[in-house]
Design a protein around this motif. Sequence first.
Motif, PDB file in Angstrom:
ATOM      1  N   ARG A   1       0.829  -1.209   0.000  1.00 23.87           N
ATOM      2  CA  ARG A   1       0.000   0.000   0.000  1.00 23.87           C
ATOM      3  C   ARG A   1       0.861   1.255   0.000  1.00 23.87           C
ATOM      4  NH1 ARG A   1      -3.734   0.942   5.159  1.00 23.87           N
ATOM      5  NH2 ARG A   1      -1.646   0.914   6.097  1.00 23.87           N
TER       6      ARG A   1
ATOM      7  N   TRP B   1       0.648   4.045  -2.978  1.00 24.47           N
ATOM      8  CA  TRP B   1       0.264   5.432  -2.692  1.00 24.47           C
ATOM      9  C   TRP B   1       1.398   6.402  -3.039  1.00 24.47           C
ATOM     10  CZ3 TRP B   1      -3.649   2.502  -1.761  1.00 24.47           C
ATOM     11  CH2 TRP B   1      -4.894   3.052  -1.554  1.00 24.47           C
TER      12      TRP B   1
ATOM     13  N   ALA C   1       0.904   6.840  -6.704  1.00 25.41           N
ATOM     14  CA  ALA C   1      -0.243   7.696  -6.996  1.00 25.41           C
ATOM     15  C   ALA C   1       0.050   9.156  -6.685  1.00 25.41           C
ATOM     16  CB  ALA C   1      -1.454   7.214  -6.190  1.00 25.41           C
TER      17      ALA C   1
ATOM     18  N   GLY D   1      -2.635  11.041  -8.602  1.00 26.10           N
ATOM     19  CA  GLY D   1      -3.581  10.201  -7.877  1.00 26.10           C
ATOM     20  C   GLY D   1      -3.931   8.903  -8.562  1.00 26.10           C
TER      21      GLY D   1
ATOM     22  N   PHE E   1      -3.275   5.083  -9.806  1.00 29.17           N
ATOM     23  CA  PHE E   1      -2.479   3.897  -9.516  1.00 29.17           C
ATOM     24  C   PHE E   1      -1.897   3.353 -10.822  1.00 29.17           C
ATOM     25  CE2 PHE E   1      -5.619   3.748  -5.936  1.00 29.17           C
ATOM     26  CZ  PHE E   1      -4.706   4.009  -4.929  1.00 29.17           C
TER      27      PHE E   1
ATOM     28  N   SER F   1      -7.978   5.119  -9.210  1.00 28.20           N
ATOM     29  CA  SER F   1      -7.328   6.281  -8.607  1.00 28.20           C
ATOM     30  C   SER F   1      -7.599   6.272  -7.110  1.00 28.20           C
ATOM     31  CB  SER F   1      -7.838   7.586  -9.226  1.00 28.20           C
ATOM     32  OG  SER F   1      -7.634   7.594 -10.626  1.00 28.20           O
ATOM     33  N   ALA F   2      -6.721   6.928  -6.363  1.00 27.56           N
ATOM     34  CA  ALA F   2      -6.906   7.035  -4.916  1.00 27.56           C
ATOM     35  C   ALA F   2      -8.106   7.928  -4.643  1.00 27.56           C
ATOM     36  CB  ALA F   2      -5.650   7.605  -4.267  1.00 27.56           C
ATOM     37  N   SER F   3      -9.041   7.425  -3.866  1.00 28.16           N
ATOM     38  CA  SER F   3     -10.255   8.189  -3.563  1.00 28.16           C
ATOM     39  C   SER F   3     -10.827   7.701  -2.251  1.00 28.16           C
ATOM     40  CB  SER F   3     -11.284   8.022  -4.689  1.00 28.16           C
ATOM     41  OG  SER F   3     -11.679   6.670  -4.796  1.00 28.16           O
TER      42      SER F   3
ATOM     43  N   LEU G   1      -8.791  -2.943  -4.926  1.00 27.60           N
ATOM     44  CA  LEU G   1      -7.570  -2.552  -5.622  1.00 27.60           C
ATOM     45  C   LEU G   1      -6.592  -3.725  -5.690  1.00 27.60           C
ATOM     46  CD1 LEU G   1      -5.858  -0.323  -6.941  1.00 27.60           C
ATOM     47  CD2 LEU G   1      -4.997   0.245  -4.656  1.00 27.60           C
TER      48      LEU G   1
ATOM     49  N   SER H   1      -9.280   0.985  -2.556  1.00 27.65           N
ATOM     50  CA  SER H   1      -8.759   2.205  -3.180  1.00 27.65           C
ATOM     51  C   SER H   1      -8.743   3.398  -2.239  1.00 27.65           C
ATOM     52  CB  SER H   1      -9.590   2.546  -4.428  1.00 27.65           C
ATOM     53  OG  SER H   1     -10.964   2.712  -4.081  1.00 27.65           O
ATOM     54  N   ASN H   2      -9.426   3.301  -1.084  1.00 26.06           N
ATOM     55  CA  ASN H   2      -9.363   4.384  -0.094  1.00 26.06           C
ATOM     56  C   ASN H   2      -8.271   4.156   0.950  1.00 26.06           C
ATOM     57  OD1 ASN H   2     -10.462   2.258   1.287  1.00 26.06           O
ATOM     58  ND2 ASN H   2     -12.257   3.367   2.040  1.00 26.06           N
ATOM     59  N   GLY H   3      -7.473   3.090   0.784  1.00 25.12           N
ATOM     60  CA  GLY H   3      -6.359   2.822   1.685  1.00 25.12           C
ATOM     61  C   GLY H   3      -6.655   1.865   2.808  1.00 25.12           C
TER      62      GLY H   3
END
Length: 247
Positions: free
Chosen positions: A156, A160, A163, A168, A170, A201-203, A209, A225-227
């Motif tokens: 991760r 990130w 990104a 932003g 991936f 994309s990171a959102s 993901l 995708s939000n981590g």
Amino acid sequence: MRPTSPLLIRVLLTAVLLFLSRPVAVFAGMPAPLPTDVERYLVWRVNDSILGRLQAISFFLMILLVSTAVVRWLWNYLQKDFPRLPRLSYGKALVGVLLWSLLFIIVLTMISGARELMTPGAWQKQGFTYKLTPQSAAAGEPSTLELRRQHLERLRTALWHFAATHNGHFPSESERALIPAELWTVPEAGGMRYVYVPGQSASETAALLVYEPELDPEQRFVLESNGDIAAMSSTQIESLRPTETRP
């Protein structure tokens, strides 16, 4: 009483060896001579098969008899050079082996008691024996689940970072090689790799993901995708997978 002739002894030994060497169907492993489920064996179960227990007992009995024969032969061989030593019969050798076995059991029991005193709470009773508690067995090193989660956290961080330097986004499937190859390998999985869903994309939206292959259908780690990192079942992952990535 007439002494037994050597010919008769040889015939009997040959018959016993032929009986023991006959082919039989066996199971992998050796059944334990002691039951592991104590509560089940507190009541005699007439319908239970005792063949497995008899096979285990016969195996250890054969080892005992062979060990006795070896001890008797070694003692009498040594007696040739030391005539003052008495000749050892098979019965006396068997008694000696049994006494030494009991002595070893006492010594091992004392060692087990000392081990329990030095590490209280580290052992738990399992049937007639003891085993390490899960906490003690894993003391000082992370469990497999913890190791898998930590490795996914490292992946991760790399994603990130990518990104952050690509507006932003991936990595695409072709850009996947820009992430170190060892980060895509699932630890303790024999070289299996994570499943990656490119084109995201990171959102703040939680979408699949990265997720583990089907090591454990009931618990597979997923990177969204939000981590967030979560544990999902194979059924949950299948319902969240994009339609175009499904087989």
